[in-house]
Write an enzyme that holds these catalytic residues in place. Structure first.
Site, mmCIF file in Angstrom:
data_model
loop_
_atom_site.group_PDB
_atom_site.id
_atom_site.type_symbol
_atom_site.label_atom_id
_atom_site.label_comp_id
_atom_site.label_asym_id
_atom_site.label_seq_id
_atom_site.Cartn_x
_atom_site.Cartn_y
_atom_site.Cartn_z
ATOM 1 N N HIS A 75 47.425 52.101 39.269
ATOM 2 C CA HIS A 75 46.026 51.666 39.291
ATOM 3 C C HIS A 75 45.152 52.872 39.585
ATOM 4 C CE1 HIS A 75 42.810 48.683 39.742
ATOM 5 N NE2 HIS A 75 42.311 49.530 40.634
ATOM 6 N N ASP B 222 38.689 37.684 44.641
ATOM 7 C CA ASP B 222 38.230 39.053 44.387
ATOM 8 C C ASP B 222 37.145 39.064 43.322
ATOM 9 O OD1 ASP B 222 38.422 42.024 44.549
ATOM 10 O OD2 ASP B 222 39.027 41.776 42.462
ATOM 11 N N ARG C 240 29.505 42.047 45.687
ATOM 12 C CA ARG C 240 29.440 43.435 46.195
ATOM 13 C C ARG C 240 28.643 44.321 45.245
ATOM 14 N NH1 ARG C 240 35.330 44.994 46.311
ATOM 15 N NH2 ARG C 240 34.568 47.030 46.911
ATOM 16 N N SER D 237 40.726 44.730 47.518
ATOM 17 C CA SER D 237 40.475 44.315 46.128
ATOM 18 C C SER D 237 41.562 44.864 45.194
ATOM 19 C CB SER D 237 39.077 44.819 45.728
ATOM 20 O OG SER D 237 38.892 44.772 44.346
ATOM 21 N N LYS E 38 45.126 42.653 43.625
ATOM 22 C CA LYS E 38 45.364 42.473 42.187
ATOM 23 C C LYS E 38 46.740 43.000 41.785
ATOM 24 C CE LYS E 38 41.420 44.317 40.922
ATOM 25 N NZ LYS E 38 40.031 44.331 41.321
HETATM 26 N N1 URA Z 1 38.337 48.791 41.734
HETATM 27 C C1 URA Z 1 38.687 47.548 42.140
HETATM 28 O O1 URA Z 1 39.526 46.902 41.531
HETATM 29 N N2 URA Z 1 38.061 47.033 43.232
HETATM 30 C C2 URA Z 1 37.130 47.705 43.927
HETATM 31 O O2 URA Z 1 36.635 47.191 44.904
HETATM 32 C C3 URA Z 1 36.770 49.004 43.486
HETATM 33 C C4 URA Z 1 37.408 49.533 42.395
#
Ligand code: URA
Length: 433
Positions: free
Chosen positions: A82, A161, A168, A183, A187
């Site tokens: 990621h 999220d 946010r 976050s 995921k």
């Molecule tokens: N990428 C994400 O998936 N979440 C965040 O809060 C910031 C970047």
């Protein structure tokens, strides 16, 4: 429990219990807690932070808000990666075939881009016919058969999220370490990964502008991974200028292909090989990073990984002819040269401004349902450290829009120059394991 008391507790810097975090996240996701209270709560976290225990609990609560993908039918260690988001970041396009070519199953679930950072799926969808809406069974079959597949995130993955992130985004609370960490990690874990390599970007195009902030984010995410039994490594990489030379969907596919052919830009090649090497180590294809790096370099130079990329495109329904003939990728109508107004060395390129320019040219989305123009983007002809004369082309804009002045001006002011050669930029700053 009353939300106002919990907002107040966090405002005073208090530690929230697991039950309190559940109450807030579940209440907000179901609509019982209104946006105005959640906004105040997020701002309290922004200023007062969360400790490790609270952040791990927040991550778990977000994971439990939706489905968890069961990848247990896939043989081997499923390694995911990621990136915290950058401009010109096409690393996933390179590492998927590269890591799959050493036998590690890569079951990639990605999102679409919003704002100045692009999404991996958008980039790959620049290839005619490329699709990512596979059933779970097809996805698992492809990973078991070909060691790689890519799919969009299922609609019910981490719904908390999705809702919190959208809030946010409009309450200036994105750039908070515990909120980003929870976050991202929720995921990845809900997507079924056994091991995770995180590319934490630092610099003008990233959420984390300083190395100290990036280090804190990286450490927090590695701790969450550890506490939830996922082997996790974070690599802090440079985003003080766009990665590689190309920004925009079709352009980035073309540049990823160049890396796989062994003739890619040095910064992009180094970052992609580093991320892929840690994935290969976590997947147990190599015993250590240096062997993995050398091994993967050899695979690139042998030419074989280009065929793996071709196979990925075929599996996903795309036209594999783009590999032998990248001219088949979408092409923009206009190619505009942005020229240097002075002589000197390029000392900085504001990556976020370049990302926003690409979006203005049609390559990205301002709103989540906007259509994107796959052919639009920029080529960074000159990068930090390059010497230029007045009138030299520093950047090329690719667009189908007749009106591109705003993007052109933004690109011009994104470049800074000085008379002396700047120190070389590090591509990799630190690795946190
Ligand atoms: N990428 C994400 O998936 N979440 C965040 O809060 C910031 C970047």
């Amino acid at each position: 429990m009353r939300m106002v008391d919990l907002i107040n507790k966090k405002k005073q810097g208090g530690e929230l219990t697991q039950a309190e975090i559940n109450f807030i996240v579940e209440g907000y996701t179901s609509g019982e807690i209104p946006d105005y209270q959640m906004s105040a709560f997020l701002m309290a976290i922004y200023f007062k932070g969360m400790n490790k225990k609270e952040t791990a609990n927040l991550t778990l609560t977000i994971i439990n808000s939706g489905d968890q993908v069961d990848l247990s039918e896939i043989k081997g260690i499923k390694v995911d990666k990621h990136s915290t988001g950058g401009v010109g970041d096409k690393v996933s396009l390179i590492v998927i075939p590269l890591v799959a070519s050493v036998g590690i199953p890569v079951a990639k679930m990605s999102g679409k881009g919003l704002g100045h950072t692009g999404g991996t799926i958008d980039k790959l969808e620049a290839i005619e016919g490329f699709k990512t809406n596979f059933s779970r069974d097809e996805f698992i079959h492809n990973v078991n058969t070909y060691k790689m597949a890519i799919a969009g995130q299922s609609a019910n993955l981490t719904p908390a999220d999705k809702k919190i992130y959208a809030l946010r985004d409009v309450t200036a609370t994105v750039d908070s370490v515990p909120l980003i960490a929870a976050s991202v990690m929720s995921k990845k874990i809900a997507s079924g990964a056994d091991a995770i390599v995180l590319d934490v970007k630092v610099g003008s195009g990233a959420f984390m502008k300083s190395l100290a902030e990036a280090r804190e984010l990286a450490q927090t995410m590695v701790e969450i991974g550890k506490s939830l039994n996922r082997k996790t490594i974070a690599v802090i990489t440079d985003m003080s200028q766009p990665l590689g030379h190309e920004v925009g969907n079709a352009n980035e596919v073309r540049e990823a292909l160049e890396v796989l052919q062994g003739r890619g830009a040095k910064d992009l090649t180094t970052v992609a090989l580093t991320i892929a090497s840690y994935m290969a180590v976590l997947g147990e294809a190599y015993t250590d990073f240096h062997n993995a790096y050398k091994g993967l370099q050899k695979i690139i130079h042998s030419g074989q990984v280009v065929n793996t990329f071709k196979q990925l495109i075929k599996i996903q329904g795309g036209n594999p002819e783009v590999i032998d003939n990248p001219g088949k990728l979408p092409q923009a109508k206009y190619h505009v040269e942005v020229k240097a107004s002075q002589e000197g060395y390029v000392t900085a390129i504001n990556a976020e401004a370049i990302g926003v320019s690409a979006m203005l040219l049609g390559a990205g989305r301002k709103k989540k349902d906007d259509l994107i123009d796959y052919s639009a983007g920029l080529t960074m002809v000159k990068k930090v450290g390059d010497k230029v004369n007045a009138g030299d082309t520093i950047c090329l804009l690719h667009t189908n829009l007749e009106e591109y002045n705003e993007a052109e001006n933004m690109v011009r002011s994104a470049y800074s120059f000085c008379d002396t050669e700047p120190k070389p930029i590090n591509y990799i700053y630190e690795v946190i394991q």
